[in-house]
Design a protein around this motif. Structure first.
Motif, PDB file in Angstrom:
ATOM      1  N   SER A  28       0.836  -1.206   0.000  1.00 16.32           N
ATOM      2  CA  SER A  28       0.000   0.000   0.000  1.00 16.32           C
ATOM      3  C   SER A  28       0.870   1.254   0.000  1.00 16.32           C
ATOM      4  CB  SER A  28      -0.903  -0.039   1.237  1.00 16.32           C
ATOM      5  OG  SER A  28      -1.634   1.147   1.327  1.00 16.32           O
ATOM      6  N   HIS A  29       1.926   1.186   0.813  1.00 18.06           N
ATOM      7  CA  HIS A  29       2.805   2.348   0.873  1.00 18.06           C
ATOM      8  C   HIS A  29       3.562   2.538  -0.452  1.00 18.06           C
ATOM      9  CE1 HIS A  29       5.405   5.312   2.853  1.00 18.06           C
ATOM     10  NE2 HIS A  29       6.360   4.817   2.067  1.00 18.06           N
ATOM     11  N   PHE A  30       4.053   1.454  -0.992  1.00 16.21           N
ATOM     12  CA  PHE A  30       4.805   1.550  -2.255  1.00 16.21           C
ATOM     13  C   PHE A  30       3.949   2.155  -3.357  1.00 16.21           C
ATOM     14  CE2 PHE A  30       7.576  -2.118  -0.744  1.00 16.21           C
ATOM     15  CZ  PHE A  30       8.686  -1.338  -0.573  1.00 16.21           C
ATOM     16  N   SER A  31       2.691   1.733  -3.404  1.00 11.57           N
ATOM     17  CA  SER A  31       1.837   2.173  -4.509  1.00 11.57           C
ATOM     18  C   SER A  31       1.450   3.635  -4.387  1.00 11.57           C
ATOM     19  CB  SER A  31       0.575   1.308  -4.563  1.00 11.57           C
ATOM     20  OG  SER A  31      -0.167   1.475  -3.376  1.00 11.57           O
ATOM     21  N   ARG A  32       1.668   4.222  -3.224  1.00 17.86           N
ATOM     22  CA  ARG A  32       1.282   5.629  -3.046  1.00 17.86           C
ATOM     23  C   ARG A  32       2.492   6.553  -2.856  1.00 17.86           C
ATOM     24  NH1 ARG A  32      -2.914   2.733  -1.105  1.00 17.86           N
ATOM     25  NH2 ARG A  32      -4.997   3.517  -1.677  1.00 17.86           N
ATOM     26  N   CYS A  33       3.650   5.979  -2.493  1.00 13.17           N
ATOM     27  CA  CYS A  33       4.835   6.803  -2.219  1.00 13.17           C
ATOM     28  C   CYS A  33       5.819   6.655  -3.377  1.00 13.17           C
ATOM     29  CB  CYS A  33       5.478   6.398  -0.908  1.00 13.17           C
ATOM     30  SG  CYS A  33       7.023   7.259  -0.573  1.00 13.17           S
ATOM     31  N   PRO A  34       5.967   7.681  -4.226  1.00 17.68           N
ATOM     32  CA  PRO A  34       6.874   7.558  -5.373  1.00 17.68           C
ATOM     33  C   PRO A  34       8.324   7.307  -4.965  1.00 17.68           C
ATOM     34  CG  PRO A  34       5.508   9.513  -5.546  1.00 17.68           C
ATOM     35  CD  PRO A  34       5.294   8.975  -4.177  1.00 17.68           C
ATOM     36  N   LYS A  35       8.726   7.860  -3.833  1.00 19.91           N
ATOM     37  CA  LYS A  35      10.118   7.702  -3.404  1.00 19.91           C
ATOM     38  C   LYS A  35      10.429   6.248  -3.049  1.00 19.91           C
ATOM     39  CE  LYS A  35      13.425  10.117  -0.519  1.00 19.91           C
ATOM     40  NZ  LYS A  35      13.604  11.064   0.577  1.00 19.91           N
ATOM     41  N   CYS A  36       9.530   5.661  -2.275  1.00 18.17           N
ATOM     42  CA  CYS A  36       9.754   4.265  -1.884  1.00 18.17           C
ATOM     43  C   CYS A  36       9.584   3.342  -3.095  1.00 18.17           C
ATOM     44  CB  CYS A  36       8.791   3.865  -0.775  1.00 18.17           C
ATOM     45  SG  CYS A  36       9.152   4.686   0.784  1.00 18.17           S
ATOM     46  N   LEU A  37       8.658   3.703  -3.977  1.00 14.32           N
ATOM     47  CA  LEU A  37       8.492   2.907  -5.195  1.00 14.32           C
ATOM     48  C   LEU A  37       9.756   2.933  -6.040  1.00 14.32           C
ATOM     49  CD1 LEU A  37       6.383   1.333  -6.912  1.00 14.32           C
ATOM     50  CD2 LEU A  37       5.984   3.476  -8.120  1.00 14.32           C
ATOM     51  N   GLU A  38      10.339   4.123  -6.099  1.00 13.24           N
ATOM     52  CA  GLU A  38      11.600   4.261  -6.830  1.00 13.24           C
ATOM     53  C   GLU A  38      12.684   3.373  -6.219  1.00 13.24           C
ATOM     54  OE1 GLU A  38      11.943   6.466  -9.353  1.00 13.24           O
ATOM     55  OE2 GLU A  38      14.106   6.196  -9.702  1.00 13.24           O
ATOM     56  N   ALA A  39      12.753   3.402  -4.903  1.00 10.73           N
ATOM     57  CA  ALA A  39      13.769   2.593  -4.217  1.00 10.73           C
ATOM     58  C   ALA A  39      13.525   1.103  -4.480  1.00 10.73           C
ATOM     59  CB  ALA A  39      13.728   2.885  -2.720  1.00 10.73           C
ATOM     60  N   LEU A  40      12.262   0.712  -4.394  1.00 14.20           N
ATOM     61  CA  LEU A  40      11.943  -0.699  -4.619  1.00 14.20           C
ATOM     62  C   LEU A  40      12.333  -1.130  -6.028  1.00 14.20           C
ATOM     63  CD1 LEU A  40      10.517  -3.340  -3.740  1.00 14.20           C
ATOM     64  CD2 LEU A  40       8.403  -2.361  -4.628  1.00 14.20           C
ATOM     65  N   ALA A  41      11.965  -0.300  -7.002  1.00 13.93           N
ATOM     66  CA  ALA A  41      12.274  -0.636  -8.393  1.00 13.93           C
ATOM     67  C   ALA A  41      13.781  -0.722  -8.606  1.00 13.93           C
ATOM     68  CB  ALA A  41      11.652   0.410  -9.325  1.00 13.93           C
ATOM     69  N   GLU A  42      14.507   0.194  -7.989  1.00 12.35           N
ATOM     70  CA  GLU A  42      15.963   0.181  -8.185  1.00 12.35           C
ATOM     71  C   GLU A  42      16.621  -1.022  -7.507  1.00 12.35           C
ATOM     72  OE1 GLU A  42      16.627   4.987  -8.750  1.00 12.35           O
ATOM     73  OE2 GLU A  42      17.457   3.971  -6.991  1.00 12.35           O
ATOM     74  N   ILE A  43      16.120  -1.375  -6.347  1.00 13.94           N
ATOM     75  CA  ILE A  43      16.699  -2.543  -5.661  1.00 13.94           C
ATOM     76  C   ILE A  43      16.470  -3.805  -6.498  1.00 13.94           C
ATOM     77  CG2 ILE A  43      16.503  -4.028  -3.625  1.00 13.94           C
ATOM     78  CD1 ILE A  43      17.962  -1.425  -3.105  1.00 13.94           C
ATOM     79  N   VAL A  44      15.262  -3.944  -7.033  1.00 15.00           N
ATOM     80  CA  VAL A  44      14.974  -5.121  -7.866  1.00 15.00           C
ATOM     81  C   VAL A  44      15.853  -5.101  -9.107  1.00 15.00           C
ATOM     82  CG1 VAL A  44      13.193  -6.270  -9.222  1.00 15.00           C
ATOM     83  CG2 VAL A  44      12.639  -5.343  -6.991  1.00 15.00           C
ATOM     84  N   ASP A  45      16.027  -3.923  -9.659  1.00 16.54           N
ATOM     85  CA  ASP A  45      16.861  -3.801 -10.852  1.00 16.54           C
ATOM     86  C   ASP A  45      18.321  -4.129 -10.540  1.00 16.54           C
ATOM     87  OD1 ASP A  45      17.320  -3.249 -13.521  1.00 16.54           O
ATOM     88  OD2 ASP A  45      17.900  -1.178 -13.101  1.00 16.54           O
ATOM     89  N   ILE A  46      18.803  -3.628  -9.396  1.00 19.06           N
ATOM     90  CA  ILE A  46      20.201  -3.907  -9.006  1.00 19.06           C
ATOM     91  C   ILE A  46      20.385  -5.408  -8.777  1.00 19.06           C
ATOM     92  CG2 ILE A  46      21.871  -3.600  -7.133  1.00 19.06           C
ATOM     93  CD1 ILE A  46      20.700  -0.719  -6.818  1.00 19.06           C
ATOM     94  N   GLN A  47      19.390  -6.028  -8.176  1.00 17.55           N
ATOM     95  CA  GLN A  47      19.519  -7.460  -7.879  1.00 17.55           C
ATOM     96  C   GLN A  47      19.582  -8.317  -9.135  1.00 17.55           C
ATOM     97  OE1 GLN A  47      16.653  -8.886  -4.983  1.00 17.55           O
ATOM     98  NE2 GLN A  47      18.393  -9.021  -3.589  1.00 17.55           N
ATOM     99  N   SER A  48      18.970  -7.834 -10.190  1.00 14.76           N
ATOM    100  CA  SER A  48      19.006  -8.621 -11.428  1.00 14.76           C
ATOM    101  C   SER A  48      20.352  -8.504 -12.138  1.00 14.76           C
ATOM    102  CB  SER A  48      17.890  -8.155 -12.373  1.00 14.76           C
ATOM    103  OG  SER A  48      18.143  -6.819 -12.771  1.00 14.76           O
ATOM    104  N   SER A  49      21.183  -7.569 -11.659  1.00 16.16           N
ATOM    105  CA  SER A  49      22.501  -7.394 -12.280  1.00 16.16           C
ATOM    106  C   SER A  49      23.426  -8.542 -11.895  1.00 16.16           C
ATOM    107  CB  SER A  49      23.091  -6.059 -11.824  1.00 16.16           C
ATOM    108  OG  SER A  49      24.446  -5.985 -12.207  1.00 16.16           O
TER     109      SER A  49
END
Lengths: 393, 254
Positions: A28-49
């Protein structure tokens, strides 16, 4: 949830280890907070590296630490080397510090005689020298019973009974005058010393006979010369051997008795035949380059090393000086020896079984009597030495 | 590092027992579970040795986890020297105050994932302190004109007076669409909204998002969500079928 998501929760959400309720809150927080969403997306992206850190980065990071490691490493090496030395010392003490080594040394000093390992390599030469002697020897046996006769009998595995030798000495009256001094000396030395003479191998005597060009007087003097060389101190152990021989008379089967009595008629023919076979064998071996030529010139000394099996109440590991067996190049397939061993580990009786030549049996009997086993217990033991084949080399 | 239970109050102590702080039960339970797990994966043992001041453990930690730190760095900078500077900065931050950051790790997640989060945060702090908050402009990957910042798009669209008028119209139209989309998104559930945001706004793969959100079939889930958005947007009059058909016929007539 007004605050941003902590790093711990973010990592736990990415790993999927949160409970359902907590997950719902975070989503719920991720879907409403752009900052945390950004962090989540980047962490997932970094992990795929799958990128890997360059070595220079690690060198830079570990530069100071490696200096510390250099100081530590020699200490560790020193401990490792010290531990290795300790292990070596322990093993050395365990295997060499026991009685086996000391007993072998003391026994060698006690005997103060050439060992079989030195005598046996000369075998191929000695056997060849016996071959021309044979005919003359047969003639001598027919003409007179000399001191040589008990020697012939004692090359058999079983010990020679003392009365027989004395009787034959009495019969040789013509010779007795010439060797009276020698015989008296033998009698003085006692019964044990006589049997020691009797245990001398036939091939040694025959060698001397051949050198003397069949002179009977030389052959008679052989025991006297042997007696002078032999130290008087050796009488003690020899007497122990004599006791063993008497025991062997009771133990060994009838076949040994037969050899002991000596088939006077069959012996020369059998010996001649054996000599012919031996001659042919020597020629063959010389041609193939595996043994000495009949003339005595060695073409290739290194014959294949025999593999010898010791079975029965003692094993190979009980053998105190296994290096003696290394010289047993004469020990061939089909040859078997049955041993009787006393409580002290000495071989007190030998019975050649299997296929043997007479001269070989005599020599083998002497060689086997040199063996000593490290066994405990007072009862006598039986063992069997057999040839099981050649080594691959 | 010890955990002591005294009258249901769990206290987390350092080795010298000077730094004593109370923890909530949940956190300490996680610590205990983490330590138990650590016997299997070795993370906790390594961390325990590290916090005990073992130099070799720190070296091992660097060798074992530098890849995760490095992957977080290369997301934000391409320059080799800068990557090196950020890498050493992160290690220094982890090392300072007797591994104070690592002590805060509660074994809730994997150490590698937690380290990725921390490294990203530290890298962003380092780069923002150096370049300001807009440092990300230094690493722009141009995919299309839509990925450009708004002012660049405006410049591109206003090359001629006709284009300038068209650009203004398009800008208005875009704003209207975005507001309608926001409304449609607001009608979705949290999971649906998050999935759409991650896939279509942040560019993650559908597979990755399905794994992250624990979706059985991410493609079908996203398809259904898009249908919901479409249905929600079509409720608006200007996106009705009749108006779209009229607009298309008018263009064809012209």
């Amino acid at each position: 949830m007004n605050d941003h998501i902590t790093g711990e929760d973010l990592a736990a959400y990415v790993d999927g280890v949160l409970v359902e309720k907590k997950r719902g809150e975070l989503e719920s927080h991720f879907s409403r907070c752009p900052k945390c969403l950004e962090a989540l997306a980047e962490i997932v992206d970094i992990q795929s590296s799958r990128a890997k850190v360059p070595g220079e980065f690690l060198q830079q990071a570990l530069g100071e630490k490696q200096a510390v490691r250099k100081r530590v490493l020699p200490m560790r090496l020193a401990f490792e080397i010290a531990a290795a030395f300790l292990v070596v010392i322990f093993i050395g003490y365990f295997f060499l510090g026991n009685d086996r080594f000391r007993q072998a040394e003391s026994r060698k000093k006690e005997k103060a005689a050439p060992s079989v390992s030195q005598a046996v390599p000369q075998l191929s030469l000695e056997v060849e020298k016996t071959i021309p002697v044979l005919t003359g020897r047969v003639e001598q046996a027919e003409t007179a019973k000399t001191k040589r006769m008990p020697v012939e009998k004692n090359v058999m595995p079983a010990p020679v009974p003392l009365p027989a030798s004395e009787k034959k000495q009495d019969q040789t009256a013509a010779i007795k005058d010439r060797k009276s001094a020698v015989l008296d000396e033998n009698e003085i030395r006692g019964q044990g010393q006589k049997l020691e003479e009797a245990a001398e191998p036939a091939w040694a005597e025959m060698d001397k006979l051949s050198n003397a060009q069949f002179d009977r007087s030389h052959s008679v003097q052989v025991p006297a010369s042997a007696g002078t060389v032999e130290p008087a101190l050796a009488a003690g152990p020899r007497a122990a051997k004599q006791a063993g021989k008497e025991m062997a008379d009771a133990v060994l089967p009838a076949r040994a008795k037969k050899y002991e009595k000596g088939d006077e008629e069959a012996f020369p023919a059998e010996f001649r035949e054996a000599a012919a076979i031996s001659n042919a064998m020597q020629l063959f071996l010389a041609a193939t380059g595996r043994a000495a030529t009949p003339g005595g010139m060695k073409m290739a000394v290194l014959a294949p090393q025999p593999t010898i099996r010791i079975e029965g109440d003692v094993t190979w590991s009980d053998l105190r000086d296994p290096e003696l067996l290394a010289g047993w190049s004469w020990f061939k397939k089909g040859m078997i020896m049955e041993l009787e061993i006393d409580g002290a580990g000495q071989v007190i009786a030998v019975l050649p079984a299997g296929q043997w030549e007479r001269s070989m049996a005599a020599m083998a009997t002497k060689a086997v009597r040199q063996l000593t086993f490290s066994i405990s217990g007072k009862k006598s033991r039986r063992a069997r030495i057999s040839f099981i084949g050649s080594s691959p080399n | 590092m010890q955990t002591i239970l005294v009258n249901n109050l769990i206290i987390h102590c350092d080795r010298d027992k000077r730094n004593v702080r109370e923890l909530d039960n949940h956190r300490v339970l996680l610590v205990i579970i983490g330590f138990m797990k650590g016997f299997l994966d070795g993370d906790a043992r390594l961390l325990q040795a590290l916090l005990a001041g073992d130099t070799a453990a720190w070296q091992k930690f660097i060798l074992q986890y530098s890849n995760f730190i490095y992957r977080a760095i290369i997301k934000y900078t391409d320059d080799y020297d800068e990557k090196m500077a950020v890498y050493l900065h992160i290690l220094e931050k982890l090392h300072e105050n007797r591994f104070a950051r690592l002590r805060r790790f509660a074994f809730q997640a994997k150490l590698s994932t937690w380290l990725t989060v921390v490294s990203r945060r530290l890298a962003l702090d380092f780069l923002r302190s150096k370049y300001g908050r807009d440092f990300r402009l230094k690493k722009i990957r141009v995919v299309s004109i839509d990925a450009e910042p708004d002012y660049l798009k405006f410049l591109a669209d206003t090359a001629t007076p006709e284009k300038e008028m068209a650009a203004v119209e398009r800008q208005e139209q875009r704003l209207r669409l975005e507001s309608d989309l926001e409304r449609a998104m607001a009608a979705l559930s949290d999971k649906e909204r998050l999935a759409v945001q991650l896939v279509y706004f942040k560019g993650l793969r559908i597979k990755e998002v399905g794994k992250l959100l624990e979706l059985h079939s991410a493609y079908k889930f996203l398809g259904r969500t898009l249908q919901k958005i479409k249905a929600e947007m079509e409720k608006r009059s200007r996106f009705s079928r009749t108006r779209v058909r009229d607009a298309l016929e008018g263009e064809a007539h012209e």
